[in-house]
Scaffold this active site. Structure first.
Site, PDB file in Angstrom:
ATOM      1  N   ASP A  44      13.751   3.071   9.246  1.00 15.24           N
ATOM      2  CA  ASP A  44      13.328   1.910  10.167  1.00 15.24           C
ATOM      3  C   ASP A  44      12.581   2.605  11.586  1.00 15.24           C
ATOM      4  O   ASP A  44      13.271   3.164  12.111  1.00 15.24           O
ATOM      5  CB  ASP A  44      14.532   1.037  10.665  1.00 15.24           C
ATOM      6  CG  ASP A  44      13.835  -0.229  11.563  1.00 15.24           C
ATOM      7  OD1 ASP A  44      12.990  -0.134  11.939  1.00 15.24           O
ATOM      8  OD2 ASP A  44      14.532  -1.343  11.225  1.00 15.24           O
ATOM      9  N   TYR A  88      -2.009  -7.898  16.556  1.00 19.78           N
ATOM     10  CA  TYR A  88      -2.315  -6.746  15.383  1.00 19.78           C
ATOM     11  C   TYR A  88      -3.605  -6.013  15.718  1.00 19.78           C
ATOM     12  O   TYR A  88      -3.491  -4.865  15.460  1.00 19.78           O
ATOM     13  CB  TYR A  88      -2.345  -7.558  14.072  1.00 19.78           C
ATOM     14  CG  TYR A  88      -2.472  -6.842  12.853  1.00 19.78           C
ATOM     15  CD1 TYR A  88      -1.590  -5.985  12.398  1.00 19.78           C
ATOM     16  CD2 TYR A  88      -3.807  -6.592  12.410  1.00 19.78           C
ATOM     17  CE1 TYR A  88      -1.901  -5.194  11.266  1.00 19.78           C
ATOM     18  CE2 TYR A  88      -4.008  -5.645  11.297  1.00 19.78           C
ATOM     19  CZ  TYR A  88      -3.002  -4.916  10.813  1.00 19.78           C
ATOM     20  OH  TYR A  88      -3.253  -4.007   9.643  1.00 19.78           O
ATOM     21  N   LYS A 116      -3.498  -1.738  16.141  1.00 23.01           N
ATOM     22  CA  LYS A 116      -4.419  -0.893  15.564  1.00 23.01           C
ATOM     23  C   LYS A 116      -5.394   0.038  16.331  1.00 23.01           C
ATOM     24  O   LYS A 116      -5.536   1.139  15.894  1.00 23.01           O
ATOM     25  CB  LYS A 116      -4.999  -1.506  14.313  1.00 23.01           C
ATOM     26  CG  LYS A 116      -3.931  -1.994  13.342  1.00 23.01           C
ATOM     27  CD  LYS A 116      -3.186  -1.028  12.711  1.00 23.01           C
ATOM     28  CE  LYS A 116      -2.301  -1.568  11.604  1.00 23.01           C
ATOM     29  NZ  LYS A 116      -1.282  -0.517  10.917  1.00 23.01           N
ATOM     30  N   LEU A 126       0.798  -1.162  -0.023  1.00 27.65           N
ATOM     31  CA  LEU A 126       0.003   0.151  -0.026  1.00 27.65           C
ATOM     32  C   LEU A 126       0.946   1.153   0.016  1.00 27.65           C
ATOM     33  O   LEU A 126       0.537   2.180  -0.387  1.00 27.65           O
ATOM     34  CB  LEU A 126      -1.001   0.024   1.167  1.00 27.65           C
ATOM     35  CG  LEU A 126      -2.004  -0.999   1.089  1.00 27.65           C
ATOM     36  CD1 LEU A 126      -2.706  -1.332   2.517  1.00 27.65           C
ATOM     37  CD2 LEU A 126      -3.155  -0.464   0.156  1.00 27.65           C
ATOM     38  N   ASN A 175       2.829   4.581   7.480  1.00 29.13           N
ATOM     39  CA  ASN A 175       2.115   3.249   6.850  1.00 29.13           C
ATOM     40  C   ASN A 175       2.932   1.957   7.151  1.00 29.13           C
ATOM     41  O   ASN A 175       2.415   1.113   7.106  1.00 29.13           O
ATOM     42  CB  ASN A 175       2.331   3.527   5.210  1.00 29.13           C
ATOM     43  CG  ASN A 175       1.983   2.222   4.639  1.00 29.13           C
ATOM     44  OD1 ASN A 175       0.702   1.739   4.306  1.00 29.13           O
ATOM     45  ND2 ASN A 175       3.178   1.690   4.030  1.00 29.13           N
ATOM     46  N   THR A 226      -1.707  -7.865  -0.131  1.00 27.39           N
ATOM     47  CA  THR A 226      -0.182  -7.596  -0.099  1.00 27.39           C
ATOM     48  C   THR A 226       0.428  -8.633   0.571  1.00 27.39           C
ATOM     49  O   THR A 226       0.045  -9.576   1.072  1.00 27.39           O
ATOM     50  CB  THR A 226       0.140  -6.213   0.754  1.00 27.39           C
ATOM     51  OG1 THR A 226      -0.460  -6.662   2.060  1.00 27.39           O
ATOM     52  CG2 THR A 226      -0.874  -5.106   0.219  1.00 27.39           C
TER      53      THR A 226
HETATM   54  P1  NAP Z   1       3.336  -4.610   3.175  1.00 29.26           P
HETATM   55  O1  NAP Z   1       3.115  -4.905   1.586  1.00 29.26           O
HETATM   56  O2  NAP Z   1       3.847  -6.162   4.070  1.00 29.26           O
HETATM   57  O3  NAP Z   1       4.082  -3.678   3.613  1.00 29.26           O
HETATM   58  C1  NAP Z   1       4.462  -3.299   4.817  1.00 29.26           C
HETATM   59  C2  NAP Z   1       5.660  -2.268   4.532  1.00 29.26           C
HETATM   60  O4  NAP Z   1       6.039  -1.627   5.949  1.00 29.26           O
HETATM   61  C3  NAP Z   1       6.991  -2.596   3.890  1.00 29.26           C
HETATM   62  O5  NAP Z   1       7.345  -1.732   3.215  1.00 29.26           O
HETATM   63  C4  NAP Z   1       7.713  -3.232   5.050  1.00 29.26           C
HETATM   64  O6  NAP Z   1       9.216  -2.943   4.784  1.00 29.26           O
HETATM   65  C5  NAP Z   1       7.491  -1.842   5.776  1.00 29.26           C
HETATM   66  N1  NAP Z   1       7.718  -1.941   7.332  1.00 29.26           N
HETATM   67  C6  NAP Z   1       7.839  -3.121   8.250  1.00 29.26           C
HETATM   68  N2  NAP Z   1       8.513  -2.789   9.421  1.00 29.26           N
HETATM   69  C7  NAP Z   1       9.011  -1.673   9.084  1.00 29.26           C
HETATM   70  C8  NAP Z   1      10.086  -0.748  10.093  1.00 29.26           C
HETATM   71  N3  NAP Z   1      10.207  -1.468  11.343  1.00 29.26           N
HETATM   72  N4  NAP Z   1      10.316   0.353   9.550  1.00 29.26           N
HETATM   73  C9  NAP Z   1      10.019   0.796   8.378  1.00 29.26           C
HETATM   74  N5  NAP Z   1       9.359  -0.007   7.669  1.00 29.26           N
HETATM   75  C10 NAP Z   1       8.693  -1.195   8.066  1.00 29.26           C
HETATM   76  O7  NAP Z   1       1.861  -4.513   3.719  1.00 29.26           O
HETATM   77  P2  NAP Z   1       0.838  -3.389   3.474  1.00 29.26           P
HETATM   78  O8  NAP Z   1      -0.571  -4.090   3.552  1.00 29.26           O
HETATM   79  O9  NAP Z   1       1.240  -2.668   2.491  1.00 29.26           O
HETATM   80  O10 NAP Z   1       0.680  -2.654   4.906  1.00 29.26           O
HETATM   81  C11 NAP Z   1       0.830  -1.230   4.969  1.00 29.26           C
HETATM   82  C12 NAP Z   1      -0.192  -0.975   6.009  1.00 29.26           C
HETATM   83  O11 NAP Z   1      -1.646  -0.957   5.802  1.00 29.26           O
HETATM   84  C13 NAP Z   1       0.157  -1.221   7.458  1.00 29.26           C
HETATM   85  O12 NAP Z   1       0.099  -0.473   8.341  1.00 29.26           O
HETATM   86  C14 NAP Z   1      -0.861  -2.457   7.616  1.00 29.26           C
HETATM   87  O13 NAP Z   1      -0.996  -2.556   8.971  1.00 29.26           O
HETATM   88  C15 NAP Z   1      -1.831  -1.631   6.866  1.00 29.26           C
HETATM   89  N6  NAP Z   1      -3.122  -2.530   6.667  1.00 29.26           N
HETATM   90  C16 NAP Z   1      -3.184  -3.452   5.579  1.00 29.26           C
HETATM   91  C17 NAP Z   1      -4.255  -4.177   5.219  1.00 29.26           C
HETATM   92  C18 NAP Z   1      -4.409  -5.262   4.170  1.00 29.26           C
HETATM   93  O14 NAP Z   1      -5.333  -5.816   4.155  1.00 29.26           O
HETATM   94  N7  NAP Z   1      -3.124  -5.428   3.655  1.00 29.26           N
HETATM   95  C19 NAP Z   1      -5.417  -3.822   5.791  1.00 29.26           C
HETATM   96  C20 NAP Z   1      -5.476  -2.829   6.758  1.00 29.26           C
HETATM   97  C21 NAP Z   1      -4.462  -2.037   7.046  1.00 29.26           C
HETATM   98  P3  NAP Z   1      10.220  -4.365   4.296  1.00 29.26           P
HETATM   99  O15 NAP Z   1       9.881  -4.684   2.747  1.00 29.26           O
HETATM  100  O16 NAP Z   1      11.402  -3.901   4.546  1.00 29.26           O
HETATM  101  O17 NAP Z   1       9.528  -5.221   5.246  1.00 29.26           O
END
Ligand code: NAP
Length: 231
Positions: A53, A156, A160, A13, A80, A189
Site C-alpha cells: 500500500d 488529480y 500528476k 493498466l 503505477n 479502467t
Molecule cells: P485502476 O484500474 O483504478 O487501477 C489503479 C490501481 O492502483 C489499482 O490496482 C488500485 O488498487 C491501485 N491503488 C490505488 N491506491 C493504492 C494504494 N494506496 N496502494 C497501492 N495500490 C493502490 O486505474 P488505472 O487507470 O489502471 O490507473 C493506473 C495508473 O494510470 C494511475 O496512476 C492513473 O493515474 C494512470 N492513468 C490512467 C489513465 C486512464 O485513463 N485510465 C490515464 C492517465 C494515467 P485497488 O484495486 O486496491 O484499488
C-alpha cells in the site's frame, strides 16, 4: 530477464503491464494493497504477489524487505498505483481532498522510490517508470485541441504535474537510472468508470516501452505511445 515491481498491479493498466512483461519472460512482482485481489491477480498471471500500500510506510518497507530477501535487487520499478479522487468543482475543492489524492499519487511514489532505490542501485541497468497523465501537462491541458483541456479539476491534474517534476528531479539525482514519466492516454479502467477511449492493451503500450529501456535509453523525459509529451 529483469526483475520488475509494479505497484497497483491487481487491475487496470498495472495488471495489463504485468501480463505483457511476464509474456516477455521477466520476473514480475505484482504489487497490490489488498491481499486477496493481489494474490488472485498474481496467480492468474503467473507473477509473484507482494502486499504494498503506497500510503503505508510499514507496508512499503516490508515489500522492499521481501523483494530484497528473495531477489537481492530490482531492475525495474513501475510506479503505477494511482487514484482519481472525487470529482469536485475547483472552487469547492478542499485541502483534505487534495491531500487524499497526493497521499497516493505523489507521496506514495516518493515513499516507494525511497524504499526501492537501494535495490535499484544494485541492478546493472535500473529503470523507473512513473505513470503520469496528459492531465499533468500544462501544455496539453491548455491546448483547446486536446480532450484534457476540457477536464477541469485541482487534485488529480496537479498531482500528476508533481509526478512529472519528481521524475525530472529523480532523473538528475540518479544518472545511473533511466527514470521517465509516461502518459497511457485516456484508457477504459475503473479509474474513469471505463469511460476512457483506449483499451488497456493500448494504454499499457507507453508503460511497457519505458520499462524495457536499456542503459542507452532516455531519462528525465515524458512520453506517450507516440513519443515525447510536452511538460
Ligand atoms: P485502476 O484500474 O483504478 O487501477 C489503479 C490501481 O492502483 C489499482 O490496482 C488500485 O488498487 C491501485 N491503488 C490505488 N491506491 C493504492 C494504494 N494506496 N496502494 C497501492 N495500490 C493502490 O486505474 P488505472 O487507470 O489502471 O490507473 C493506473 C495508473 O494510470 C494511475 O496512476 C492513473 O493515474 C494512470 N492513468 C490512467 C489513465 C486512464 O485513463 N485510465 C490515464 C492517465 C494515467 P485497488 O484495486 O486496491 O484499488
Amino acid at each position: 530477464m529483469s526483475t520488475i515491481l509494479i505497484t497497483g498491479a491487481n487491475k487496470g493498466l498495472g495488471l495489463e503491464t504485468a501480463r505483457r512483461l511476464l509474456a516477455d519472460g521477466h520476473a514480475v512482482w505484482v504489487g497490490a494493497r489488498d491481499g486477496v485481489r493481489g494474490e488472485q491477480a498474481a496467480a492468474e498471471l503467473g507473477g509473484r504477489f507482494v502486499q504494498l500500500d503506497v500510503t503505508d510506510q510499514a507496508s512499503v518497507q516490508a515489500a522492499a524487505a521481501k523483494v530484497e530477501a528473495e531477489d537481492g535487487s530490482l531492475d525495474v520499478l513501475i510506479n503505477n498505483a494511482g487514484i482519481a479522487g472525487e470529482r469536485v468543482a475547483v472552487p469547492d475543492t478542499t485541502v483534505e481532498q487534495l491531500r487524499h489524492v497526493y497521499e497516493t499519487n505523489v507521496f506514495g511514489l516518493v515513499r516507494v522510490m525511497q524504499a526501492f532505490a537501494p535495490l535499484l542501485l544494485r541492478s546493472p541497468s535500473p529503470v523507473v517508470v512513473n505513470v503520469s497523465s496528459g492531465m499533468g501537462s500544462l501544455t496539453v491541458t491548455t491546448d483547446p485541441e486536446r480532450l484534457e483541456s476540457s477536464i477541469v479539476g485541482l487534485a488529480y491534474p496537479s498531482s500528476k504535474t508533481a509526478v512529472n517534476m519528481l521524475t525530472s528531479q529523480y532523473a538528475k539525482a540518479y544518472p545511473q537510472m533511466r527514470i521517465n514519466a509516461v502518459d497511457p492516454g485516456y484508457t477504459a479502467t475503473d479509474l474513469n468508470q471505463h469511460r476512457g477511449i483506449k483499451t488497456v492493451e493500448e494504454g499499457a503500450q507507453a508503460i511497457v516501452w519505458a520499462a524495457r529501456l536499456g542503459p542507452d535509453g532516455p531519462s528525465g523525459g515524458f512520453f506517450d505511445a507516440d513519443g515525447a509529451v510536452p511538460w
